[in-house]
Design an enzyme around this catalytic site. Structure first.
Site: not given
Ligand code: 13P
Length: 256
Positions: A9, A11, A100, A102, A172, A178, A218
């Site tokens: 991904n 992003k 996702h 985010e 996730e 991250g 990560s």
């Protein structure tokens, strides 16, 4: 029975020109992916929308699939700024990420909206990669599994898999994205097993047995093999470490 899937991904990174160079270098670094692909692991890249025509051009005929990071819950129509599932399918996309964390956090996407996106993706023949996962506060309160399964139930509202449609679930944990922190392989396996149990109740054993459940957060070359060792963990959704040809290639190697 379940071929592991390693999906990158990207992003909101890279220009189309940078993607062109990256795809060429990645295929050069992975000769086994230039033709029909590796039997042991499926590889997919999920760049942002303007990079998808480049992916379609350069990855067609290779062993690397491509897909989008989001998809509209609507079909064609007056929806400025949205991207329809059929447009992605026409570009050869195999996958579309939905839900996702985010998008849930920054655009307030609800479980109901995520479910609508998953249904639309499937109607157009795309395979949704549906993301779920708890935040640190739920994990610390001992509610990680309960929270994640509740989010999954809401995000699968109205989704049917009766006629062989495919769906991928990505676990996730938000606190691992991250941050350099990963779930332990034991925690990733425990959550994947709980998700599979939920899928068995919701869709039946056969669907649960064939549905791939990924871990994301990560992941990097050094922890790939350990995370994928869990019997219910069928691959990874990789953010930062998928941006470099060398690190993503090393992960493909470790996964396969
Ligand atoms: O959000 C992720 C993939 O969708 C994970 O991102 P990182 O691998 O950068 O933690």
């Amino acid at each position: 029975m379940r071929t592991p899937l390693l999906a990158g991904n990207w992003k909101m990174h890279k220009t189309p020109s940078e993607a062109r160079v990256w795809f060429a270098e990645f295929l050069e670094a992975n000769p086994a992916l230039q033709g029909g692909g590796r039997a042991a692991v499926e590889v997919a890249l999920l760049p942002s929308f303007p990079l998808l025509p480049v992916a379609a051009e350069q990855l067609a005929g290779s062993g690397v699939a491509w897909g989008a990071q989001d998809v509209s819950a609507h079909s064609f129509g007056a929806y400025t700024g949205e991207v329809a599932a059929e447009q992605l399918a026409d570009l050869g996309c195999r996958y579309a990420v939905v839900g996702h964390s985010e998008r849930r956090a920054y655009w307030n996407e609800s479980d109901a909206l995520v479910a609508a996106k998953a249904r639309r993706a499937m109607e157009a023949g795309l395979v949704p990669i549906l993301c779920v996962g708890e935040r640190l506060e739920e994990r610390e309160a001992g509610r990680a599994v309960a929270f994640t399964l509740e989010q999954l139930a809401g995000s699968l509202e109205g989704v049917e898999l009766a006629t062989g449609e495919e769906l991928v679930i990505a676990y996730e944990p938000v606190w691992a994205i991250g941050t350099g922190k990963t779930a332990s392989s034991g925690d990733a396996q425990a959550m994947a097993a709980a998700i599979r149990g939920f899928l068995a109740e919701r869709f039946g054993e056969a669907v649960a047995a064939r549905t791939r459940i990924l871990y994301g957060g990560s992941m990097k070359p050094a922890n790939t093999a350990e995370i994928l060792a869990g019997p219910d963990v069928d691959g990874g959704l990789v953010g930062g470490a998928s941006l470099e040809v060398a690190s993503f290639s090393a992960m493909v190697e470790a996964a396969g």
